[in-house]
Design an enzyme around this catalytic site. Structure first.
Site, PDB file in Angstrom:
ATOM      1  CB  VAL A  44      -0.885  -0.086   1.233  1.00  0.00           C
ATOM      2  CG1 VAL A  44      -2.042   1.344   1.110  1.00  0.00           C
ATOM      3  CG2 VAL A  44      -1.715  -1.402   1.611  1.00  0.00           C
ATOM      4  CG  ASP A 153     -12.379 -10.672   9.336  1.00  0.00           C
ATOM      5  OD1 ASP A 153     -12.348 -11.382  10.468  1.00  0.00           O
ATOM      6  OD2 ASP A 153     -11.737 -10.523   8.331  1.00  0.00           O
TER       7      ASP A 153
HETATM    8  P1  AMP Z   1      -3.460  -4.684   3.919  1.00  0.00           P
HETATM    9  O1  AMP Z   1      -3.002  -5.061   2.709  1.00  0.00           O
HETATM   10  O2  AMP Z   1      -5.044  -3.910   3.795  1.00  0.00           O
HETATM   11  O3  AMP Z   1      -3.346  -5.493   5.267  1.00  0.00           O
HETATM   12  O4  AMP Z   1      -2.555  -3.219   4.264  1.00  0.00           O
HETATM   13  C1  AMP Z   1      -1.159  -3.386   4.798  1.00  0.00           C
HETATM   14  C2  AMP Z   1      -0.755  -2.213   5.489  1.00  0.00           C
HETATM   15  O5  AMP Z   1      -1.081  -0.978   4.847  1.00  0.00           O
HETATM   16  C3  AMP Z   1      -1.696  -1.804   6.780  1.00  0.00           C
HETATM   17  O6  AMP Z   1      -1.496  -2.687   7.901  1.00  0.00           O
HETATM   18  C4  AMP Z   1      -1.692  -0.532   6.976  1.00  0.00           C
HETATM   19  O7  AMP Z   1      -0.517  -0.094   7.730  1.00  0.00           O
HETATM   20  C5  AMP Z   1      -1.331   0.158   5.620  1.00  0.00           C
HETATM   21  N1  AMP Z   1      -2.730   0.778   4.913  1.00  0.00           N
HETATM   22  C6  AMP Z   1      -3.585   0.027   4.409  1.00  0.00           C
HETATM   23  N2  AMP Z   1      -4.462   0.586   3.839  1.00  0.00           N
HETATM   24  C7  AMP Z   1      -4.265   1.914   4.313  1.00  0.00           C
HETATM   25  C8  AMP Z   1      -4.920   3.375   4.360  1.00  0.00           C
HETATM   26  N3  AMP Z   1      -6.061   3.360   3.487  1.00  0.00           N
HETATM   27  N4  AMP Z   1      -4.411   4.425   4.794  1.00  0.00           N
HETATM   28  C9  AMP Z   1      -3.162   4.124   5.380  1.00  0.00           C
HETATM   29  N5  AMP Z   1      -2.415   3.030   5.722  1.00  0.00           N
HETATM   30  C10 AMP Z   1      -3.039   2.002   4.990  1.00  0.00           C
END
Ligand code: AMP
Length: 293
Positions: A44, A153
């Protein structure tokens, strides 16, 4: 907000009233900034939409990994559901696009990051902070349920914090759009209610249970049915083996609320609109929904 108006949940190019085609999103529409985190299927990044200067989080998922784990269907459902929801405590999904190798999700940027990390840092939250978060999640879930969406979830890993300190439900990977009762087993065991661990029919009241588990974890720092072995967690959930440790000290009003949410019979669980009227919530919540420290 320009990006919200522009972004389309479908990849298909739109046509405007004159019949002229509006272009699809591509990577060229964004300036890519620092990495924000890594997920199971990709990365991300902070990004800025060039035309509007709007700051977003761009989630980049690798198609090969999605295919390997057979989650394409789940992702489609997540995009379909999340892109239609509009609530201050639900992370916006503005749109998506893809190239040969990757799928890109254009997400609202949650400037204060993961709730999970905050909880780890603090070990547990104050009653004011916990009640403020629980009330804002209850409002978001009432909204979801009114749209026939069950999240299924709810847990700290799926919650992000916005720039003002407001909580945002971020992951709709296990959510369903439903008019019927469901039987699918999903999510992490710790937050699942008896009817889901036993794969019997369930409905929107599964989210009341998970919110009860979350409320407990906010106040005690650990989920209520935690055990070393999966089978023990399973047994503790099915028996609703709910115990309140002596430390940290938690008010009896908070314990009363949790006890009314973690009820085996799903129809007996405290409805979310009643939760908002519970004395513990009323006494502790910041009405703005923002925890100010
Ligand atoms: P995910 O793949 O959704 O688990 O995202 C991985 C990590 O990226 C998360 O644990 C957050 O630290 C960061 N992250 C994901 N989406 C966002 C967002 N919309 N804004 C800020 N940080 C994000």
């Amino acid at each position: 907000m320009a990006i919200a108006a522009e972004a389309q949940p479908q990849q298909k190019a739109r046509t405007d009233v004159s019949g002229a085609e509006k272009k699809r999103w591509t990577l060229n529409d964004f300036d890519i900034g620092k990495p924000l985190g890594r997920g199971k299927f990709g990365h991300v990044y902070l990004a800025r939409e060039k035309r509007s200067n709007h700051i977003v989080a761009l989630k980049v998922l690798f198609k090969s990994q999605l295919q390997q784990s057979q989650v394409e269907h789940q992702l489609r459902r997540e995009v379909e559901i999340q892109s239609h929801l509009r609530h201050p405590n639900i992370l916006r999904l503005y749109g998506y696009f893809y190239d040969q190798k990757r799928v890109y999700l254009i997400l609202e940027y949650a400037a204060k990051g993961e709730l999970y990390k905050e909880l780890q840092k603090c070990k547990y939250f104050s009653e004011r902070r916990a009640a403020t978060y629980v009330a804002s999640l209850a409002r978001a879930l009432i909204y979801c349920h009114s749209k026939h969406v069950i999240h299924r979830d709810i847990k700290p890993e799926n919650l992000l914090i916005g720039a003002q300190g407001e909580l945002k439900i971020a992951d709709f990977g296990w959510s369903v759009h439903t008019f019927n009762r469901r039987r699918t087993m999903c999510g992490t065991l710790d937050y699942l209610p008896p009817e889901m661990v036993q794969s019997v029919e369930h409905d929107a009241s599964v989210d009341i249970w998970s919110l009860g588990v979350l409320c407990y974890e906010f106040l005690y720092g650990i989920p209520p049915f935690e055990a070393k072995e999966h089978s023990d967690t399973y047994r503790r959930i099915v028996q609703v083996d709910l115990k309140f440790p002596p430390k940290p000290i938690v008010s009896s009003a908070a314990k009363d609320l949790i006890s009314q949410m973690l009820v085996k019979d799903s129809v007996e669980r405290l409805p979310l609109h009643k939760l908002l009227e519970h004395p513990w919530i009323v006494q502790n919540v910041d009405p703005s929904g923002i925890f100010r420290g």
